[in-house]
Design a protein around this motif. Structure first.
Motif, PDB file in Angstrom:
ATOM      1  N   ASP A  83      10.463   6.712 -46.029  1.00 25.37           N
ATOM      2  CA  ASP A  83       9.006   6.776 -45.996  1.00 25.37           C
ATOM      3  C   ASP A  83       8.468   7.441 -44.735  1.00 25.37           C
ATOM      4  O   ASP A  83       7.334   7.941 -44.735  1.00 25.37           O
ATOM      5  CB  ASP A  83       8.409   5.363 -46.104  1.00 25.37           C
ATOM      6  CG  ASP A  83       8.568   4.775 -47.505  1.00 25.37           C
ATOM      7  OD1 ASP A  83       8.834   5.548 -48.440  1.00 25.37           O
ATOM      8  OD2 ASP A  83       8.437   3.548 -47.648  1.00 25.37           O
ATOM      9  N   VAL A  84       9.240   7.434 -43.662  1.00 31.34           N
ATOM     10  CA  VAL A  84       8.722   7.958 -42.386  1.00 31.34           C
ATOM     11  C   VAL A  84       9.411   9.243 -41.931  1.00 31.34           C
ATOM     12  O   VAL A  84       8.957   9.873 -40.983  1.00 31.34           O
ATOM     13  CB  VAL A  84       8.818   6.894 -41.264  1.00 31.34           C
ATOM     14  CG1 VAL A  84       7.958   5.697 -41.588  1.00 31.34           C
ATOM     15  CG2 VAL A  84      10.266   6.458 -41.039  1.00 31.34           C
ATOM     16  N   GLY A  86      10.377  13.151 -42.222  1.00 33.58           N
ATOM     17  CA  GLY A  86       9.882  14.375 -42.841  1.00 33.58           C
ATOM     18  C   GLY A  86       8.380  14.519 -42.874  1.00 33.58           C
ATOM     19  O   GLY A  86       7.839  15.333 -43.632  1.00 33.58           O
ATOM     20  N   HIS A  87       7.690  13.739 -42.053  1.00 32.37           N
ATOM     21  CA  HIS A  87       6.226  13.811 -42.035  1.00 32.37           C
ATOM     22  C   HIS A  87       5.701  14.503 -40.786  1.00 32.37           C
ATOM     23  O   HIS A  87       4.597  14.226 -40.318  1.00 32.37           O
ATOM     24  CB  HIS A  87       5.625  12.402 -42.165  1.00 32.37           C
ATOM     25  CG  HIS A  87       5.879  11.771 -43.493  1.00 32.37           C
ATOM     26  ND1 HIS A  87       5.231  12.169 -44.640  1.00 32.37           N
ATOM     27  CD2 HIS A  87       6.737  10.792 -43.882  1.00 32.37           C
ATOM     28  CE1 HIS A  87       5.658  11.453 -45.675  1.00 32.37           C
ATOM     29  NE2 HIS A  87       6.580  10.615 -45.234  1.00 32.37           N
ATOM     30  N   GLY A  88       6.496  15.396 -40.245  1.00 32.55           N
ATOM     31  CA  GLY A  88       6.042  16.152 -39.083  1.00 32.55           C
ATOM     32  C   GLY A  88       6.404  15.469 -37.785  1.00 32.55           C
ATOM     33  O   GLY A  88       6.843  14.319 -37.743  1.00 32.55           O
ATOM     34  N   GLU A  94      10.182  10.881 -35.064  1.00 40.21           N
ATOM     35  CA  GLU A  94      10.641  10.333 -36.339  1.00 40.21           C
ATOM     36  C   GLU A  94      11.661   9.212 -36.123  1.00 40.21           C
ATOM     37  O   GLU A  94      11.683   8.235 -36.864  1.00 40.21           O
ATOM     38  CB  GLU A  94      11.245  11.439 -37.209  1.00 40.21           C
ATOM     39  CG  GLU A  94      10.195  12.388 -37.762  1.00 40.21           C
ATOM     40  CD  GLU A  94      10.718  13.224 -38.914  1.00 40.21           C
ATOM     41  OE1 GLU A  94      11.903  13.059 -39.307  1.00 40.21           O
ATOM     42  OE2 GLU A  94       9.948  14.047 -39.426  1.00 40.21           O
TER      43      GLU A  94
END
Length: 203
Positions: A83-84, A86-88, A94
């Motif tokens: 869920d966390v 790959g979100h920039g 990360e």
């Protein structure tokens, strides 16, 4: 048209799954509090205020209960990291997010059971299945650390040793954490991650 008093097959399946999860969660709580070997199916039934045969409707035996509790805990760890990632942001950012999510899971019933009880009481086949899940989680830590080293957001280190050290330290929280203690899970995560990533030396 009047509403049917009988539940649909989907509703019945959902209700059965909810009750099954309740059995597993209650078992996980008992395992965490008094240990796997000190918990019987009668104990779990008493906690749920049901009969022992009712427990057998949802699960075959105590070993299956433990397998399911640990599997759910590991899958939640895996899902929380997904869920966390790959979100920039940098690999370091990360990694912090994954570590925070990790603590969130291991301070809850199923995640705590992964650490406090684990797969050792299970058959070799069951252990292999669960260890494959553990390897997936470990690989996420390693990949983030490797990426961070390459991009310069994480200092040069051995990714394998670093991953084992971080996940091992975070896992140990499950052994001493008390939900009714002075610090909640978020505060424990923040303090622990700060120490692990920045150390005790004054900066």
């Amino acid at each position: 048209m009047a509403e049917s008093p009988w539940k649909s097959s989907t509703d019945r399946r959902n209700e059965r799954e909810e009750k099954r999860i309740a059995v597993l969660r209650t078992a996980a709580q008992a395992f965490n509090e008094v240990g796997y070997y000190n918990t019987s199916l009668d104990d779990i039934a008493r906690r749920l205020n049901v009969t022992k045969p009712t427990i057998y409707y949802y699960i075959k035996n105590k070993e299956e209960i433990l397998f399911e509790c640990v599997r759910i805990g590991l899958e939640r760890l895996d899902s929380a990291s997904n869920d966390v990632i790959g979100h920039g942001g940098s690999a370091y950012e990360e990694l912090v997010a994954v570590m925070t999510a990790y603590v969130g899971v291991v301070t809850m019933d199923f995640g705590m059971c992964v650490i406090r009880v684990g797969e050792e009481p299970l058959t070799e086949e069951s252990r292999r299945t669960l260890r494959a899940l553990k390897r997936r989680i470990d690989l996420k830590f390693r990949n983030l650390i490797e990426r961070g080293v390459a991009e310069g957001s994480i200092t040069a280190c051995d990714p394998k040793i670093a991953a084992f050290t971080l996940s091992g330290a975070l896992s140990w929280i499950a052994r001493w954490y008390q939900p009714d203690g002075a610090l909640d899970a978020d505060a424990v995560a923040q303090h622990s991650i700060e120490l692990l990533l920045n150390g005790l030396r004054p900066r």
